[in-house]
Scaffold this motif. Structure first.
Motif, short mmCIF file in Angstrom:
data_model
loop_
_atom_site.label_atom_id
_atom_site.label_comp_id
_atom_site.label_asym_id
_atom_site.label_seq_id
_atom_site.Cartn_x
_atom_site.Cartn_y
_atom_site.Cartn_z
N ILE A 1 0.82 -1.22 0.00
CA ILE A 1 0.00 0.00 0.00
C ILE A 1 0.85 1.27 0.00
CG2 ILE A 1 -1.75 1.31 1.28
CD1 ILE A 1 -2.99 -1.45 2.00
N PRO A 2 1.83 1.43 0.90
CA PRO A 2 2.62 2.66 0.84
C PRO A 2 3.49 2.76 -0.42
CG PRO A 2 3.41 1.23 2.61
CD PRO A 2 2.15 0.62 2.07
N LEU A 3 3.79 1.62 -1.04
CA LEU A 3 4.58 1.66 -2.28
C LEU A 3 3.80 2.28 -3.43
CD1 LEU A 3 6.30 -1.86 -2.23
CD2 LEU A 3 7.26 0.34 -1.51
N MET A 4 2.47 2.28 -3.33
CA MET A 4 1.63 2.83 -4.39
C MET A 4 1.37 4.32 -4.23
SD MET A 4 -1.21 -0.05 -5.16
CE MET A 4 -1.24 -1.17 -3.78
N GLU A 5 1.67 4.87 -3.06
CA GLU A 5 1.42 6.30 -2.81
C GLU A 5 2.12 7.16 -3.86
OE1 GLU A 5 1.00 7.93 1.35
OE2 GLU A 5 2.28 6.15 1.66
N GLU A 6 1.44 8.20 -4.26
CA GLU A 6 1.97 9.21 -5.17
C GLU A 6 2.08 8.76 -6.62
OE1 GLU A 6 5.36 11.32 -3.63
OE2 GLU A 6 4.70 10.94 -1.59
N TYR A 7 1.74 7.53 -6.92
CA TYR A 7 1.71 7.09 -8.31
C TYR A 7 0.30 7.25 -8.85
CZ TYR A 7 6.36 5.18 -7.80
OH TYR A 7 7.70 5.05 -7.59
#
Length: 161
Positions: free
Chosen positions: A49-55
């Motif tokens: 989940i945090p890896l997807m932030e801002e994409y």
């Protein structure tokens, strides 16, 4: 640090044989496509989940079992994979649930999940089934098609995938 607007997240454990397929697909995109970040998602779960932030857009590629008719089959999920699928996940939650949560929280606008049917997952092995190796190539080509659709670029910087 400025992030690109598209992320490719590969999941899996390369020390578990066929389970490393998603990571191997992701490695094919590292530094090779402008505007795209290749991200090691580890073994997935909530940590995605945090890896997807801002994409704006994300492709998640992972080894799965029970989604294809044959080992090496590649399935593209434009919507989150159903939690009812007989997918073997070594994660705390499955990819489908992660994508649903990330969308609900507004972390990412669009996510495509690519599953590679891997059949048996062998513990403590770096050996992969030849059909899974072919699935890795096919998944790479599928991601390239998605990137071309998202960016509008028809060039093929990864011709040899």
């Amino acid at each position: 640090m400025q992030k690109n607007r598209i992320g490719i997240i590969g999941c899996g454990n390369p020390l578990m044989g066929n389970d490393g397929a998603g990571i191997l697909v992701m490695h094919r995109f590292e530094g090779r496509y402008a505007g795209v970040d290749a991200i090691d998602g580890g073994t997935g779960g909530f940590g995605l989940i945090p890896l997807m932030e801002e994409y704006e857009k994300v492709v998640i590629v992972d080894a799965m079992t029970g989604v294809g008719g044959h080992i090496g089959d590649v399935i593209v999920f434009e919507a989150p994979p159903s939690p009812d699928l007989p997918v073997c996940a070594l994660h705390d939650i499955g990819v489908g649930e992660v994508v649903t949560i990330a969308r609900e929280l507004g972390y990412v606008a669009e996510v495509v999940t690519i599953g590679i049917e891997v059949g048996e997952i062998k513990a403590f092995s770096q050996d992969r089934d030849p059909a899974v190796e072919e699935g890795i190539r096919v998944a790479g080509r599928e991601i390239l098609r998605i990137l071309q659709r998202w960016t509008g670029k028809a060039s093929d910087p990864l011709k040899n995938m």
